[in-house]
Design a protein around this motif. Sequence first.
Motif, mmCIF file in Angstrom:
data_model
loop_
_atom_site.group_PDB
_atom_site.id
_atom_site.type_symbol
_atom_site.label_atom_id
_atom_site.label_comp_id
_atom_site.label_asym_id
_atom_site.label_seq_id
_atom_site.Cartn_x
_atom_site.Cartn_y
_atom_site.Cartn_z
ATOM 1 N N ALA A 10 20.609 -15.346 -38.845
ATOM 2 C CA ALA A 10 20.538 -14.365 -39.733
ATOM 3 C C ALA A 10 21.527 -14.508 -41.079
ATOM 4 O O ALA A 10 21.070 -14.100 -41.922
ATOM 5 C CB ALA A 10 21.372 -13.139 -38.901
ATOM 6 N N VAL A 11 22.656 -15.304 -40.809
ATOM 7 C CA VAL A 11 23.519 -15.503 -42.165
ATOM 8 C C VAL A 11 22.833 -16.439 -42.977
ATOM 9 O O VAL A 11 22.694 -16.149 -44.205
ATOM 10 C CB VAL A 11 24.893 -16.126 -41.650
ATOM 11 C CG1 VAL A 11 25.603 -16.594 -42.901
ATOM 12 C CG2 VAL A 11 25.634 -15.182 -41.007
ATOM 13 N N LEU A 54 13.015 -16.493 -41.450
ATOM 14 C CA LEU A 54 13.553 -15.079 -41.548
ATOM 15 C C LEU A 54 13.856 -14.612 -42.771
ATOM 16 O O LEU A 54 13.602 -13.351 -43.242
ATOM 17 C CB LEU A 54 14.959 -15.047 -40.768
ATOM 18 C CG LEU A 54 14.830 -15.212 -39.167
ATOM 19 C CD1 LEU A 54 16.228 -15.062 -38.392
ATOM 20 C CD2 LEU A 54 13.670 -13.968 -38.546
ATOM 21 N N ALA A 55 14.247 -15.638 -43.861
ATOM 22 C CA ALA A 55 14.629 -14.839 -44.997
ATOM 23 C C ALA A 55 13.232 -14.407 -45.865
ATOM 24 O O ALA A 55 13.162 -13.545 -46.650
ATOM 25 C CB ALA A 55 15.076 -16.149 -45.989
ATOM 26 N N LEU A 77 18.935 -7.220 -42.597
ATOM 27 C CA LEU A 77 19.836 -7.890 -41.556
ATOM 28 C C LEU A 77 19.461 -7.523 -40.187
ATOM 29 O O LEU A 77 19.325 -8.257 -39.077
ATOM 30 C CB LEU A 77 21.153 -7.818 -41.864
ATOM 31 C CG LEU A 77 22.033 -8.346 -41.015
ATOM 32 C CD1 LEU A 77 22.118 -9.760 -40.745
ATOM 33 C CD2 LEU A 77 23.534 -8.122 -41.186
ATOM 34 N N GLY A 78 19.089 -6.053 -40.037
ATOM 35 C CA GLY A 78 18.558 -5.610 -38.725
ATOM 36 C C GLY A 78 17.249 -6.238 -38.131
ATOM 37 O O GLY A 78 17.218 -6.605 -37.064
ATOM 38 N N ARG A 79 16.308 -6.420 -39.135
ATOM 39 C CA ARG A 79 15.256 -7.255 -38.797
ATOM 40 C C ARG A 79 15.554 -8.745 -38.385
ATOM 41 O O ARG A 79 14.957 -9.208 -37.300
ATOM 42 C CB ARG A 79 13.957 -7.185 -39.956
ATOM 43 C CG ARG A 79 12.918 -8.091 -39.570
ATOM 44 C CD ARG A 79 11.817 -7.757 -40.329
ATOM 45 N NE ARG A 79 10.308 -8.406 -39.800
ATOM 46 C CZ ARG A 79 9.424 -8.421 -40.319
ATOM 47 N NH1 ARG A 79 9.044 -7.660 -41.534
ATOM 48 N NH2 ARG A 79 8.207 -8.803 -39.817
ATOM 49 N N ALA A 80 16.394 -9.261 -39.370
ATOM 50 C CA ALA A 80 16.506 -10.676 -39.091
ATOM 51 C C ALA A 80 17.346 -10.822 -37.467
ATOM 52 O O ALA A 80 17.043 -11.791 -36.766
ATOM 53 C CB ALA A 80 17.518 -11.332 -40.096
ATOM 54 N N LEU A 81 18.130 -10.077 -37.211
ATOM 55 C CA LEU A 81 19.090 -10.071 -35.699
ATOM 56 C C LEU A 81 18.000 -9.923 -34.722
ATOM 57 O O LEU A 81 18.023 -10.520 -33.673
ATOM 58 C CB LEU A 81 20.223 -9.169 -35.947
ATOM 59 C CG LEU A 81 21.115 -9.349 -36.697
ATOM 60 C CD1 LEU A 81 22.109 -8.078 -36.668
ATOM 61 C CD2 LEU A 81 22.099 -10.517 -36.478
ATOM 62 N N THR A 130 18.324 -17.547 -29.795
ATOM 63 C CA THR A 130 18.904 -15.970 -29.979
ATOM 64 C C THR A 130 18.591 -15.097 -28.983
ATOM 65 O O THR A 130 17.765 -15.272 -28.052
ATOM 66 C CB THR A 130 17.990 -15.557 -31.466
ATOM 67 O OG1 THR A 130 16.672 -15.363 -30.959
ATOM 68 C CG2 THR A 130 18.240 -16.609 -32.499
ATOM 69 N N PHE A 131 19.134 -14.050 -29.341
ATOM 70 C CA PHE A 131 19.060 -12.897 -28.270
ATOM 71 C C PHE A 131 17.607 -12.508 -28.159
ATOM 72 O O PHE A 131 17.046 -12.641 -26.701
ATOM 73 C CB PHE A 131 19.892 -11.646 -28.510
ATOM 74 C CG PHE A 131 21.380 -11.809 -28.432
ATOM 75 C CD1 PHE A 131 21.926 -11.879 -27.112
ATOM 76 C CD2 PHE A 131 22.100 -11.861 -29.573
ATOM 77 C CE1 PHE A 131 23.395 -12.155 -26.914
ATOM 78 C CE2 PHE A 131 23.517 -11.896 -29.339
ATOM 79 C CZ PHE A 131 24.015 -11.820 -28.144
#
Length: 327
Positions: free
Chosen positions: A92-93, A185-186, A243-247, A274-275
Amino acid sequence: MTSSPPAVPPGRDRRSRRDSRVGDKIFFNLTRGSGILLLVIMAAIAGFLAYRSGLALSKDEGNFLTTFEWTPDAPKPVFGIAVLAFGTIVSAVIAMAIAVPVAIGVALFISHYAPRKIAQPFAYLVDLLAAVPSIVYGLWGALFLVPHINGLTSWMDQYLGWTYVFSQTVPGATPRNLFTVGILLAIMVLPIITAVTREVFRQVPRMHEEAALALGATRWEMIRTAVLPFGRPGIISASMLGLGRALGETIAVATVLSANSVLSLHILDPGGGTFAQNIALKFGEAQPFGRDALMASGLVLFVITLVVNGAARLIIARRKEYSGAAA
């Protein structure tokens, strides 16, 4: 001689005021009920996850926060979220580090640089990217991005390997790693951040921009002193949405990432997890206790999302002077 408008009978005026008050009460109760319903739903989700998580954690033979292994269905169940938390945060970062600057640039181009004939179709095209299903992004990432990113990862290993993070322990390995996931994700969160930021930039008071230009500022100086400060809360909000979508992204990450239970700071090496990806891959084959363990990891992701959004709200609340309310 002008004729005066017909007088409204007193009874009709009282009835109209009474009807408007009734309408206001109905609307107020509906909005309040909607807010309460949302809180109840969130509390129900949190309670369900907490209950199922408690069932799993009571039988976990390892440390839930530091264990790398994920074998909840073994005779001695051992599972932890160390690898999952690390992979979720790192990917995500990376995604936000790439997407936010690009999104701000695209939004400024559409709102302040591009001619109208170009800006409108370009904005429509960017918005259309948000409607592309996750599985399509995942297939594109697996079939195009992964085979064509070897050159970039080799270059980073050669020139940035001294940072340890960008060094490859297995040079030439297939780049199904957290760095590739971060790039994917970006691309996925870019249209969301761009769309919100663009609309915020369009709300900048025209007099602020004209005042800066009248004082001799260049277009960039006008953007730096008038547009960006005004749009800062909107940029933060848009970034938190992305960020919410990336997580929580699942299918695209599961398609690209070569998951394993190894925690490595070499983000160019294959592996990680990832989770959301772990839940998607293992939920179907998990036994009842294994599903409870997955619920526990889902609860951690739920808490992380709440913390991220709460932090964004605090940041925005501290910068009310840039909200434009007094403009």
